[in-house]
Design a protein around this motif. Structure first.
Motif, PDB file in Angstrom:
ATOM      1  N   UNK A  18       0.807  -1.235   0.092  1.00  0.00           N
ATOM      2  CA  UNK A  18       0.012   0.021  -0.034  1.00  0.00           C
ATOM      3  C   UNK A  18       0.696   1.399  -0.042  1.00  0.00           C
TER       4      UNK A  18
ATOM      5  N   UNK B 256       2.177   1.672  -3.390  1.00  0.00           N
ATOM      6  CA  UNK B 256       1.424   2.130  -4.382  1.00  0.00           C
ATOM      7  C   UNK B 256       0.899   3.434  -4.153  1.00  0.00           C
ATOM      8  N   UNK B 257       0.990   4.038  -2.828  1.00  0.00           N
ATOM      9  CA  UNK B 257       0.400   5.351  -2.464  1.00  0.00           C
ATOM     10  C   UNK B 257       1.660   6.440  -3.325  1.00  0.00           C
TER      11      UNK B 257
ATOM     12  N   UNK C 193       1.103   6.353  -6.899  1.00  0.00           N
ATOM     13  CA  UNK C 193      -0.045   7.176  -7.187  1.00  0.00           C
ATOM     14  C   UNK C 193       0.574   8.729  -7.170  1.00  0.00           C
TER      15      UNK C 193
ATOM     16  N   UNK D   4       2.823   9.373 -10.514  1.00  0.00           N
ATOM     17  CA  UNK D   4       2.311   9.189 -11.763  1.00  0.00           C
ATOM     18  C   UNK D   4       1.598  10.478 -11.867  1.00  0.00           C
TER      19      UNK D   4
ATOM     20  N   UNK E 117       2.350   4.325 -12.917  1.00  0.00           N
ATOM     21  CA  UNK E 117       0.988   3.693 -13.319  1.00  0.00           C
ATOM     22  C   UNK E 117       1.204   2.026 -13.066  1.00  0.00           C
ATOM     23  N   UNK E 118       2.281   1.501 -13.863  1.00  0.00           N
ATOM     24  CA  UNK E 118       2.358   0.215 -14.094  1.00  0.00           C
ATOM     25  C   UNK E 118       2.725  -0.387 -12.785  1.00  0.00           C
TER      26      UNK E 118
ATOM     27  N   UNK F  75      -0.095  -1.184 -10.417  1.00  0.00           N
ATOM     28  CA  UNK F  75      -1.173  -1.970 -10.926  1.00  0.00           C
ATOM     29  C   UNK F  75      -0.565  -3.481 -11.213  1.00  0.00           C
TER      30      UNK F  75
ATOM     31  N   UNK G 198      -1.791  -4.404  -6.022  1.00  0.00           N
ATOM     32  CA  UNK G 198      -2.245  -3.211  -5.466  1.00  0.00           C
ATOM     33  C   UNK G 198      -3.224  -2.517  -6.477  1.00  0.00           C
ATOM     34  N   UNK G 199      -3.153  -1.302  -6.357  1.00  0.00           N
ATOM     35  CA  UNK G 199      -3.890  -0.334  -7.326  1.00  0.00           C
ATOM     36  C   UNK G 199      -3.383   0.913  -6.885  1.00  0.00           C
ATOM     37  N   UNK G 200      -4.075   2.030  -7.368  1.00  0.00           N
ATOM     38  CA  UNK G 200      -4.102   3.224  -7.026  1.00  0.00           C
ATOM     39  C   UNK G 200      -4.623   3.750  -5.829  1.00  0.00           C
ATOM     40  N   UNK G 201      -3.948   4.550  -5.049  1.00  0.00           N
ATOM     41  CA  UNK G 201      -4.623   5.119  -3.842  1.00  0.00           C
ATOM     42  C   UNK G 201      -5.033   6.601  -3.763  1.00  0.00           C
ATOM     43  N   UNK G 202      -4.622   7.289  -2.746  1.00  0.00           N
ATOM     44  CA  UNK G 202      -5.283   8.772  -2.632  1.00  0.00           C
ATOM     45  C   UNK G 202      -4.426   9.726  -3.509  1.00  0.00           C
ATOM     46  N   UNK G 203      -5.226  10.551  -4.294  1.00  0.00           N
ATOM     47  CA  UNK G 203      -4.739  11.330  -4.983  1.00  0.00           C
ATOM     48  C   UNK G 203      -3.895  12.435  -4.225  1.00  0.00           C
TER      49      UNK G 203
END
Ligand code: FE2
Ligand code: FE2
Lengths: 406, 347
Positions: free
Chosen positions: B115, B118-119, B122, B125, B168-169, B172, B176-181
């Motif tokens: 996480x 990923x943060x 995010x 990116x 971004x890659x 993902x 995981x994934x993208x988190x908070x802007x």
């Protein structure tokens, strides 16, 4: 001594200036007057205090922390649990291509919305912060800019990259007859300027496009990079074999592209140029004078094919989504064709090509015949490209028609 | 030359003998680079007055050429002495986020570390997205008299696209994934700049400098071989962007010393008015926390991470001041905003 302690000591040793921003923030959060100074005196560094303020620690909690002798930074960690899609494990579909952006188009991350509403630079698929400044994007409508092919074309552009300095055999150049060398140089002076201009033009449109259409912006970045390389490769050739730069390019076509008031207008106008130039460079063998030029034009044609693919698919997609804008496109095509026709009649544009196609001024008649054939092919291919985009152009502009037959 | 009598009347050929010198650039050790063709009347040192067209330096002006709107007329406005070399280096050192990152070495990480990574991805990116828009915004104003500066910016646009996509890659690719802007990352100041030099000093020198100092700590931040490689490859690109900015600033200060106070003024704003972290601000809470977790090696080692985070800030600030000193703006040291000054080592 830790960095934090060192900073805190430094803070005590020198009278620390407390930024107004920090004081304002502290007031907003209900910190008592003097609490920042107290924290500094207790050995907390300004940075740590700042992080507490940014984390939104209120006055009471700050006081509690300080009394307990702790650094006043709570572990918030709420970002760990924002409701975005989690558990994504993108894998390469085609191992030869590696992990591509196409492989990322999964779950909600693959949703490219018809209308993107966020005005900030938020990454598509991340959790929006509710209070952010407007970044000033103007393009939010997918139908205006999008083509699915930009996703694979982005990675293909990267795979197919070439380097003018080392991928062309500069040592192979041999002197050419004066008229032919000058014709190569004039042709490439014009094309170098066109490529530089068009790269600058596309670049200027990037900040207009919102993050909803990320993959398109990535693809446009490859176009811009391609055009940079075309511009310098043409210049290098013009300066490498006993010639020089000739007369600057005519300004009619580039001006009409610069005048575009919207992205669809820009793309319609450049459709005309990019289709014509793709046909031209894909027939580069006919006017190349040596191996180096053949290689150069082949590289350029391969890059230009990607641009053309994008134009065709974008136009097709837009006409499907916005059928009432179909007739309007004729206005842009007409303008662009007219300016192109004017430029084709310019001696500094047509004569070098005729000399190159005929292999010398002495064979100019033959060269002109070949140029007529090539111009006809450019126009035919252009109309066919429009048709691929589901656009039937009943009558091309008369000036272009005349120029093609001249 | 012997013209064909049958067509002589319709031939113009006025373009054919507009100049009488012959230029034959020879390839050097690195092939035929911009340096080899930067010669004679085509060289940047022979730059004449600009015009408001896109006529390439050394091409013969066309009577009747239309103007295209204002662009920078003086070389110092956009120039950096290293831009020829940086352009060629950029073309040689392009890499592929698809194939040059060992994605297959990614391994499942403890949830909190994934996480945190990923943060960070995010935020990055997002930052890299703006880093492409900003040079894009200025390209139309870079005269073709100084086209090498423009070519360099076009490579930067490509580099930043790759950075946007690689983070971004990463977000993902590992469960995981993208988190908070991000918010308040200080990115608006970059797009708000109204002058090329203002933009360059804020983006190339400050923002990309801070990002670079962080990438250079990628061995500590990255948890996997793939992560570390992403930081290494991106750092390679950022060093070009920074080098352009430092040398542009130097060129301005060398040739237009009267602009010194004006440049300080931009930096006063950027260091003081914003959150004090500068552009690409890592003090934004989710980024700050994510970095502390990654640097410490877990939530339970947050305090260790915090110490390393402070080291990162220290490194960012000291490298920033060093770069400004190289560019000739060493007096910035005395004017640094307080949130930065706290980290400054003695001169
Ligand atoms: Fe970057
Ligand atoms: Fe960068």
């Amino acid at each position: 001594m830790s960095t934090g302690e060192a900073l805190a000591r430094a803070a005590q040793a020198t009278q620390v200036e407390i930024p107004q921003e920090a004081r304002d923030k502290a007031r907003e959060l209900g910190w008592e007057d003097g609490l920042i100074e107290l924290a500094l005196a207790k050995g907390h560094s300004l940075q740590v205090i700042w992080q507490a303020l940014r984390a939104g620690v209120d006055g009471d909690r700050a006081k509690e922390f300080l009394q307990a002798g702790q650094a006043a930074i709570p572990r918030d960690l709420s970002w760990m649990n924002v409701p975005t899609e989690w558990g994504i494990r993108a894998r390469p579909k085609d191992p030869a291509m590696g992990l591509t952006i196409a492989d990322l188009m999964i779950g909600t991350y693959g949703d490219v919305p018809d209308v993107w509403t966020n005005r900030s630079e938020i990454a598509r698929g991340s959790f929006p912060n509710p209070i952010v400044e407007d970044m000033g994007y103007t393009i939010f409508e997918k139908a205006l800019v999008w083509a699915d092919c930009c996703i694979p074309l982005y990675e293909e552009a990267i795979r197919d990259r070439w380097v003018s300095a080392t991928d062309l055999n500069w040592n192979s150049l041999e002197p050419l007859p004066h008229d032919i060398e000058r014709a190569v140089c004039q042709f490439l002076t014009e094309q170098s300027e066109r490529a530089y201009f068009t790269g600058a033009l596309w670049s200027g449109w990037l900040p207009e496009i919102s993050y909803g259409f990320l993959e398109l912006k990535l693809f446009l970045s490859t176009i811009i990079y391609d055009l940079a390389r075309h511009s310098e490769a043409f210049r290098k050739r013009a300066l490498a074999n006993g010639g020089g730069l000739g007369l600057q390019a005519p300004t009619d076509f580039s001006r009409v592209a610069k005048e575009a008031r919207s992205f669809p207008e820009l793309a319609a106008i450049l459709f005309v140029q990019d289709s014509m130039l793709y046909t031209l460079f894909s027939h580069g063998d006919e006017f190349a004078q040596n191996e180096l030029e053949r290689d150069l034009y082949r590289f350029v044609a391969r890059d230009r094919k990607r641009m053309l693919d994008y134009h065709i698919e974008r136009m097709k997609h837009m006409l499907f989504k916005l059928p009432d804008r179909r007739d309007e496109q004729n206005l842009y095509f007409n303008k662009a064709e007219s300016r192109m026709g004017k430029e084709w009649l310019d001696p500094a544009v047509s004569e070098p090509l005729a000399i190159l196609l005929g292999r010398g001024v002495d064979h100019i008649d033959e060269g002109r015949r070949k140029l007529r054939d090539l111009r006809k092919l450019q126009v035919d291919n252009y109309l066919a490209d429009l048709q691929k985009a589901t656009f039937v152009r009943k009558h091309i502009n008369g000036r272009l028609e005349q120029a093609a037959q001249a | 030359m012997a013209a064909n009598p049958a067509t002589e009347a319709t031939l113009d050929l006025s373009w054919l003998d507009l100049y009488d010198d012959a230029t034959s650039a020879e390839p050097g050790k690195k092939g035929l680079t911009l340096k080899e063709i930067n010669l004679g009347r085509y060289a940047d040192s022979a730059r004449g007055a600009g015009d408001m067209t896109y006529r390439m330096r050394g091409a013969i002006p066309r009577p009747g050429a239309q103007r295209f709107g204002p662009n920078y007329q003086s070389k110092a406005d956009v120039w950096a002495e290293n831009c020829l070399m940086l352009y060629e280096e950029a073309t040689q050192r392009q890499w592929s986020s698809a194939r040059d990152i060992p994605w297959d070495t990614l391994e499942p990480l403890p949830d909190e570390l994934e996480r945190a990574m990923c943060q960070l991805a995010t935020m990055l990116t997002e930052v890299e997205f703006i880093a492409g828009d900003v040079p894009g915004q200025w390209m139309p104003f870079v005269s073709a008299q100084d086209f090498e500066a423009g070519l360099f910016l076009m490579t930067q646009i490509m580099d930043e696209a790759r950075h946007t996509d690689v983070f971004r890659k990463r977000a993902l690719a590992n469960g995981g994934g993208l988190l908070a802007q991000g918010a308040g990352l200080g990115l608006r100041t970059l797009i708000e700049a109204r002058d090329f030099t203002e933009m360059s000093v804020l983006m190339h020198v400050q923002a990309e400098g801070f990002v670079q100092s962080m990438f250079r700590m990628g061995e500590l931040i990255g948890q996997t071989e793939a992560d570390k490689r992403i930081f290494r490859m991106s750092a390679q690109d950022e060093s070009r962007h920074l080098a352009f900015g430092v040398m542009h600033l130097k060129y301005v200060l060398d040739t237009e010393p009267e602009r010194r106070e004006e440049i300080h003024h931009y930096l006063d704003k950027a260091e003081g008015d914003a959150a004090g972290g500068g552009s690409g601000d890592v003090t934004f809470p989710p980024v700050f926390e994510a970095l502390c977790i990654l640097l410490g090696g877990g939530v339970d080692k947050f305090d260790e991470g915090l110490q390393k985070f402070l080291l990162l800030r220290k490194r960012q600030i000291n490298e920033y001041v060093h770069r400004l000193t190289v560019a000739g703006l060493g007096d910035r040291r005395q004017r640094l905003g307080p949130l930065m000054a706290q980290f400054l080592d003695p001169a």
